[in-house]
Design a protein around this motif. Structure first.
Motif, PDB file in Angstrom:
ATOM      1  N   ASP A  45      15.993 -14.206  27.433  1.00  0.00           N
ATOM      2  CA  ASP A  45      17.387 -14.024  28.032  1.00  0.00           C
ATOM      3  C   ASP A  45      18.023 -13.469  26.821  1.00  0.00           C
ATOM      4  N   PRO A  46      18.363 -12.119  26.774  1.00  0.00           N
ATOM      5  CA  PRO A  46      19.049 -11.538  25.461  1.00  0.00           C
ATOM      6  C   PRO A  46      20.482 -12.035  25.472  1.00  0.00           C
ATOM      7  N   ASP A  47      20.882 -12.774  26.173  1.00  0.00           N
ATOM      8  CA  ASP A  47      22.300 -13.319  26.129  1.00  0.00           C
ATOM      9  C   ASP A  47      22.167 -14.938  25.454  1.00  0.00           C
ATOM     10  N   ASP A  48      21.035 -15.532  25.921  1.00  0.00           N
ATOM     11  CA  ASP A  48      20.659 -16.951  25.515  1.00  0.00           C
ATOM     12  C   ASP A  48      19.266 -16.984  25.196  1.00  0.00           C
ATOM     13  N   GLY A  49      19.040 -17.010  24.015  1.00  0.00           N
ATOM     14  CA  GLY A  49      17.597 -17.319  23.591  1.00  0.00           C
ATOM     15  C   GLY A  49      16.657 -18.376  23.976  1.00  0.00           C
ATOM     16  N   ARG A  50      17.486 -19.420  24.377  1.00  0.00           N
ATOM     17  CA  ARG A  50      16.949 -20.706  24.983  1.00  0.00           C
ATOM     18  C   ARG A  50      16.473 -20.481  26.258  1.00  0.00           C
ATOM     19  N   ARG A  51      16.742 -19.538  27.150  1.00  0.00           N
ATOM     20  CA  ARG A  51      16.294 -19.345  28.497  1.00  0.00           C
ATOM     21  C   ARG A  51      15.534 -17.922  28.601  1.00  0.00           C
ATOM     22  N   GLN A  52      14.823 -18.336  29.733  1.00  0.00           N
ATOM     23  CA  GLN A  52      13.614 -17.300  30.080  1.00  0.00           C
ATOM     24  C   GLN A  52      14.350 -16.467  31.130  1.00  0.00           C
ATOM     25  N   LEU A  53      14.037 -15.207  31.563  1.00  0.00           N
ATOM     26  CA  LEU A  53      14.452 -14.710  32.643  1.00  0.00           C
ATOM     27  C   LEU A  53      13.183 -14.408  33.553  1.00  0.00           C
ATOM     28  N   VAL A  54      13.347 -14.241  34.790  1.00  0.00           N
ATOM     29  CA  VAL A  54      11.969 -13.921  35.516  1.00  0.00           C
ATOM     30  C   VAL A  54      12.726 -12.579  36.322  1.00  0.00           C
ATOM     31  N   THR A  55      11.276 -11.842  35.875  1.00  0.00           N
ATOM     32  CA  THR A  55      11.759 -10.472  36.641  1.00  0.00           C
ATOM     33  C   THR A  55      10.641  -9.782  37.391  1.00  0.00           C
ATOM     34  N   LEU A  56      11.053  -9.147  38.366  1.00  0.00           N
ATOM     35  CA  LEU A  56       9.699  -8.422  39.426  1.00  0.00           C
ATOM     36  C   LEU A  56       8.913  -7.259  38.456  1.00  0.00           C
ATOM     37  N   THR A  57       7.603  -7.603  38.747  1.00  0.00           N
ATOM     38  CA  THR A  57       6.938  -6.504  38.033  1.00  0.00           C
ATOM     39  C   THR A  57       6.800  -5.226  38.956  1.00  0.00           C
ATOM     40  N   GLU A  58       6.466  -4.214  38.675  1.00  0.00           N
ATOM     41  CA  GLU A  58       6.156  -2.998  39.479  1.00  0.00           C
ATOM     42  C   GLU A  58       5.408  -3.333  40.674  1.00  0.00           C
ATOM     43  N   ARG A  59       4.445  -4.159  40.284  1.00  0.00           N
ATOM     44  CA  ARG A  59       3.548  -4.710  41.439  1.00  0.00           C
ATOM     45  C   ARG A  59       4.188  -5.420  42.374  1.00  0.00           C
ATOM     46  N   GLY A  60       4.941  -6.330  42.037  1.00  0.00           N
ATOM     47  CA  GLY A  60       5.961  -7.382  42.683  1.00  0.00           C
ATOM     48  C   GLY A  60       6.855  -6.401  43.543  1.00  0.00           C
ATOM     49  N   LEU A  61       7.449  -5.587  43.202  1.00  0.00           N
ATOM     50  CA  LEU A  61       8.348  -4.643  43.735  1.00  0.00           C
ATOM     51  C   LEU A  61       7.690  -4.163  44.686  1.00  0.00           C
ATOM     52  N   GLU A  62       6.465  -3.323  44.578  1.00  0.00           N
ATOM     53  CA  GLU A  62       5.710  -2.679  45.586  1.00  0.00           C
ATOM     54  C   GLU A  62       5.394  -3.858  46.784  1.00  0.00           C
ATOM     55  N   ARG A  63       5.025  -4.863  46.268  1.00  0.00           N
ATOM     56  CA  ARG A  63       4.621  -6.078  47.151  1.00  0.00           C
ATOM     57  C   ARG A  63       5.843  -6.359  48.101  1.00  0.00           C
TER      58      ARG A  63
END
Length: 158
Positions: free
Chosen positions: A99-117
């Motif tokens: 997470d660019p705003d909080d280095g202690r957290r991780q963000l989960v993001t759809l990949t292109e494959r996930g978006l297509e799915r």
């Protein structure tokens, strides 16, 4: 009810109840269609659990989210969401990044494959519903549904 409000008609009360029940039933049915032919089972594609499909839908709607935020909105324990995220990541449907705003957290993001799915699953559900409406309704009934949806849209916009 205030003094200047008109009493509710029995038809309005019944319509509201019927809409609530039917929309809830339709939502459950559409969620259960994860295994529609053409969306799952294509060669090399993993079958998604309802929880995994729900996470993809939330990420599509809300954008990148932390696993703890996803757990909160999905109503599951963070440990359960961590397992879900790992399985989606292994399937290539999501990625985790700092997470660019909080280095202690991780963000989960759809990949292109996930978006297509996700988009393929949405299309398959719409096709299923269109076919079911066509198979079970007359042209007049379909027009009545279109008219009713316009009314419901107006109500939700008010």
């Amino acid at each position: 009810m205030t003094d200047n409000e008109e009493p509710l008609s029995p038809e309005a009360v019944q319509a509201a109840g019927d809409i609530w029940v039917l929309f809830s039933r339709l939502r459950r049915k559409l969620r259960s269609l994860e295994n529609l032919e053409g969306t799952v089972g294509r060669e090399g594609e993993v079958e998604l659990s309802p929880g995994q499909a729900s996470v993809l839908a939330r990420l599509d709607r809300l954008g990148p989210s932390s696993a703890s935020d996803l757990a909160a909105v999905e109503g599951v324990r963070p440990q359960s969401m961590a397992k879900t995220v790992i399985s989606l990541e292994q399937a290539g449907l999501v990625v985790r990044s700092q997470d660019p705003d909080d280095g202690r957290r991780q963000l989960v993001t759809l990949t292109e494959r996930g978006l297509e799915r996700r988009r393929g699953d949405q299309l398959a559900r719409r096709v299923w519903l269109a076919r079911a409406l066509q198979d079970h309704g007359t042209q007049e009934q379909l027009q009545a549904v279109i008219t009713a949806m316009k009314l419901i849209d107006e109500v939700t916009q008010a």
